[in-house]
Motif scaffolding. Structure first.
Motif, PDB file in Angstrom:
ATOM      1  N   ARG A   1     101.351 -38.891  84.781  1.00 21.32           N
ATOM      2  CA  ARG A   1     101.425 -38.664  83.426  1.00 21.32           C
ATOM      3  C   ARG A   1     100.205 -38.828  82.861  1.00 21.32           C
ATOM      4  O   ARG A   1      99.708 -37.882  81.904  1.00 21.32           O
ATOM      5  N   SER A   2      99.433 -39.887  82.927  1.00 21.00           N
ATOM      6  CA  SER A   2      98.132 -40.014  82.401  1.00 21.00           C
ATOM      7  C   SER A   2      96.949 -38.958  82.538  1.00 21.00           C
ATOM      8  O   SER A   2      96.524 -38.404  81.809  1.00 21.00           O
ATOM      9  N   ILE A   3      97.126 -38.364  83.928  1.00 17.03           N
ATOM     10  CA  ILE A   3      96.285 -37.260  84.057  1.00 17.03           C
ATOM     11  C   ILE A   3      96.779 -36.102  83.125  1.00 17.03           C
ATOM     12  O   ILE A   3      95.897 -35.297  82.542  1.00 17.03           O
TER      13      ILE A   3
ATOM     14  N   PRO B   1      91.019 -29.224  88.996  1.00 18.72           N
ATOM     15  CA  PRO B   1      92.000 -28.845  89.960  1.00 18.72           C
ATOM     16  C   PRO B   1      92.484 -29.788  90.871  1.00 18.72           C
ATOM     17  O   PRO B   1      93.349 -29.874  91.332  1.00 18.72           O
ATOM     18  N   VAL B   2      91.465 -30.809  91.331  1.00 19.22           N
ATOM     19  CA  VAL B   2      92.048 -31.806  92.360  1.00 19.22           C
ATOM     20  C   VAL B   2      92.860 -32.745  91.429  1.00 19.22           C
ATOM     21  O   VAL B   2      93.814 -33.379  92.408  1.00 19.22           O
ATOM     22  N   GLN B   3      92.589 -33.352  90.542  1.00 16.79           N
ATOM     23  CA  GLN B   3      93.623 -34.204  89.787  1.00 16.79           C
ATOM     24  C   GLN B   3      94.874 -33.507  89.672  1.00 16.79           C
ATOM     25  O   GLN B   3      96.142 -34.244  89.747  1.00 16.79           O
ATOM     26  N   ILE B   4      94.963 -32.113  89.463  1.00 15.62           N
ATOM     27  CA  ILE B   4      96.173 -31.634  89.404  1.00 15.62           C
ATOM     28  C   ILE B   4      97.053 -31.446  90.513  1.00 15.62           C
ATOM     29  O   ILE B   4      98.228 -31.678  90.684  1.00 15.62           O
ATOM     30  N   GLN B   5      96.089 -31.471  91.527  1.00 17.73           N
ATOM     31  CA  GLN B   5      96.830 -31.424  93.181  1.00 17.73           C
ATOM     32  C   GLN B   5      97.425 -32.680  93.263  1.00 17.73           C
ATOM     33  O   GLN B   5      98.439 -32.972  93.969  1.00 17.73           O
TER      34      GLN B   5
ATOM     35  N   ALA C   1     116.323 -34.667  90.944  1.00 15.95           N
ATOM     36  CA  ALA C   1     115.353 -34.840  89.780  1.00 15.95           C
ATOM     37  C   ALA C   1     114.664 -33.706  89.410  1.00 15.95           C
ATOM     38  O   ALA C   1     114.429 -32.816  90.439  1.00 15.95           O
ATOM     39  N   ARG C   2     114.161 -33.520  88.300  1.00 17.05           N
ATOM     40  CA  ARG C   2     113.181 -32.135  88.053  1.00 17.05           C
ATOM     41  C   ARG C   2     112.339 -32.774  87.319  1.00 17.05           C
ATOM     42  O   ARG C   2     112.243 -33.226  86.045  1.00 17.05           O
ATOM     43  N   PHE C   3     110.829 -32.390  87.602  1.00 17.98           N
ATOM     44  CA  PHE C   3     109.664 -32.885  86.848  1.00 17.98           C
ATOM     45  C   PHE C   3     109.059 -31.646  86.707  1.00 17.98           C
ATOM     46  O   PHE C   3     108.773 -30.803  86.942  1.00 17.98           O
ATOM     47  N   ILE C   4     108.583 -31.656  85.304  1.00 20.34           N
ATOM     48  CA  ILE C   4     107.959 -30.451  84.723  1.00 20.34           C
ATOM     49  C   ILE C   4     106.139 -30.994  84.092  1.00 20.34           C
ATOM     50  O   ILE C   4     106.250 -31.796  83.326  1.00 20.34           O
ATOM     51  N   VAL C   5     105.357 -30.441  84.936  1.00 19.09           N
ATOM     52  CA  VAL C   5     104.063 -30.649  84.351  1.00 19.09           C
ATOM     53  C   VAL C   5     103.726 -29.530  83.503  1.00 19.09           C
ATOM     54  O   VAL C   5     103.447 -28.341  83.836  1.00 19.09           O
TER      55      VAL C   5
ATOM     56  N   PRO D   1      88.626 -23.252  84.019  1.00 17.18           N
ATOM     57  CA  PRO D   1      89.872 -22.343  84.085  1.00 17.18           C
ATOM     58  C   PRO D   1      90.128 -22.141  85.288  1.00 17.18           C
ATOM     59  O   PRO D   1      89.440 -21.700  86.226  1.00 17.18           O
ATOM     60  N   ILE D   2      91.490 -22.209  85.759  1.00 15.71           N
ATOM     61  CA  ILE D   2      91.757 -22.611  86.944  1.00 15.71           C
ATOM     62  C   ILE D   2      93.153 -21.806  87.231  1.00 15.71           C
ATOM     63  O   ILE D   2      93.886 -21.602  86.342  1.00 15.71           O
ATOM     64  N   ASP D   3      93.286 -20.866  88.375  1.00 10.12           N
ATOM     65  CA  ASP D   3      94.520 -20.346  88.895  1.00 10.12           C
ATOM     66  C   ASP D   3      95.485 -21.174  89.264  1.00 10.12           C
ATOM     67  O   ASP D   3      95.312 -21.820  90.441  1.00 10.12           O
ATOM     68  N   LEU D   4      96.380 -21.583  88.827  1.00  9.18           N
ATOM     69  CA  LEU D   4      97.339 -22.805  89.165  1.00  9.18           C
ATOM     70  C   LEU D   4      98.222 -22.548  90.317  1.00  9.18           C
ATOM     71  O   LEU D   4      98.296 -23.503  91.103  1.00  9.18           O
TER      72      LEU D   4
END
Ligand code: ADP
Length: 386
Positions: A346-348, A270-274, A367-371, A231-234
């Motif tokens: 996207r695959s992450i 977290p590192v993958q999200i970064q 452009a607008r990207f939403i994760v 669980p991570i504070d994004l």
């Protein structure tokens, strides 16, 4: 109790039984039939290969011989329980279990079990498929994907940058120690005339610390580590990614941040999200390189069961021709691009049970990207000891 085997045909065996056994022996999957007391009645050739026992060694024995020891007691209980209550744990369902070879090694098998009532009582038919090669292939795919993710990370940061970070660390630490030494001397001297020096020195120490933090973040980002979801504070993770990108940006682009207060934790590595955020920011800044007033907006929000990270820019938007293959590997509109950033991102996100979606903009909109990433469940928070 009847036993079926295809070698030295016992006199009692009928022609149809012998025929059945030869059919069972051509099966690629292991087939075992047991009676109500778990004694093995049928054990085909594929089982001999799988478990290392010959049919002669196991026919009539309890099926526990081919199960890991820690499971064999439970198997007796399942059988008793099913006979008493009719409650099915595996019959008709099938599941992944572990088998035990004669030499003691254990391995994963997929087991499906059916039931038949015969004149000799109830019998259970198990079909067993060796999962080792499938598991190995899955593991290999995971490793390759991790390598690819790592490769993209290293290339994003540039090996040069990593080497620089390493080289700069030592002189920076030395500068900090010297300044702290002077600060301590001034403190001891306690001369009011030093007040101004002390203020300037404190600022210099602060800046050197900041540079040190940037370097250690860069090194962490490039380091190869086992992925570990928690669980991570994004907000903190996204903020670090922004800081990291600013360091590597050539063009002067504004980045505006708007992080949601009281954002629930997300269950992520977290590192993958970064890496996703860095990819999106780099793409946005490249799309803005010809603009004077280029701005990237980075925000976080909660959206139902998801925590979302939104990266938006005021550039030209995604070229319509690029849209159909945007998330495909090796599709790029840049001369030096690899076309991997969005596909990996996207695959992450999807591996995290989330997604990466795009609003292409155009006609004056960027452009607008939403994760989208899943909110950590209460159990995940508890498991992580939080
Ligand atoms: P690369 O950056 O190596 O080309 P990506 O998969 O990251 O690979 O991006 C694919 C393509 O998507 C880019 O070549 C670019 O045409 C387009 N693109 C991505 N982000 C943006 C953006 N923010 N604005 C405009 N186009 C973009």
């Amino acid at each position: 109790m009847k036993e079926w085997t295809d070698r030295p045909a016992p006199a009692a065996k009928t022609v149809s039984e012998a025929r059945l056994m030869s059919v069972l022996n051509t099966a690629v999957d292991g087939i075992i039939v047991i009676d109500e007391h778990a004694h093995i009645l049928v054990y085909n050739n594929a089982c001999e290969k799988l478990f290392g026992y010959t049919a002669a060694e196991v026919l009539g024995q309890n099926v526990k011989v081919i199960m890991p020891r820690d499971y064999s007691d439970a198997h007796d209980r399942y059988m008793d329980n099913y006979k008493r209550t009719g409650h099915r744990k595996i019959i008709g369902i099938g599941r992944e279990v572990r088998g035990r070879h004669k030499d003691g090694t254990e391995f994963p098998v997929e087991l499906s079990v059916g039931e038949a009532s015969t004149p000799d009582g109830r019998q259970f038919i198990g079909i067993l498929r060796d999962l080792r090669s499938r598991k190995e292939a899955e593991q290999r795919v995971n490793e390759l994907q991790a390598d690819l993710v790592h490769l993209a990370r290293v290339s994003a940061m540039d090996e040069m940058g990593a080497a620089l970070a390493h080289e700069l660390n030592q002189p920076l630490t030395a500068i900090m120690l010297y300044m702290q030494g002077i600060a301590r001397t001034l403190d001891k001297r306690d001369d009011p005339a030093d007040a101004q020096f002390k203020t300037v020195l404190a600022k210099a120490v602060h800046e050197a610390e900041r540079a040190g933090n940037i370097i250690s973040r860069m090194r962490q980002f490039v380091e190869k580590r086992e992925p570990h979801r928690r669980p991570i504070d994004l907000n903190a993770v996204v903020n670090e990614a922004v800081e990291l990108t600013i360091v590597g940006m050539r063009a002067r682009v504004n980045i505006e941040r708007d992080f949601a207060q009281q954002l629930p934790k997300a269950f992520v590595e977290p590192v993958q999200i970064q890496q996703i955020v860095v990819n999106l920011l780099r793409n946005a800044s490249e799309a803005l390189k010809d603009r004077e007033d280029g701005t990237i907006f980075v925000s976080t929000r909660q959206d139902g069961a998801f925590v979302t990270i939104i990266v938006e820019d005021n550039g030209p938007g995604i070229p319509p021709a690029a849209m159909p293959t945007l998330f495909k590997a090796f599709s790029t509109t840049k001369k030096t691009g690899m076309g991997l950033g969005l596909s990996i991102s996207r695959s992450i996100a999807q591996n995290h049970s989330g997604d990466l979606i795009v609003d292409p903009g155009g006609h004056g909109r960027g452009a607008r990207f939403i994760v989208q990433l899943p909110v950590a469940s209460r159990e995940e928070e508890t498991d992580a000891g939080l």
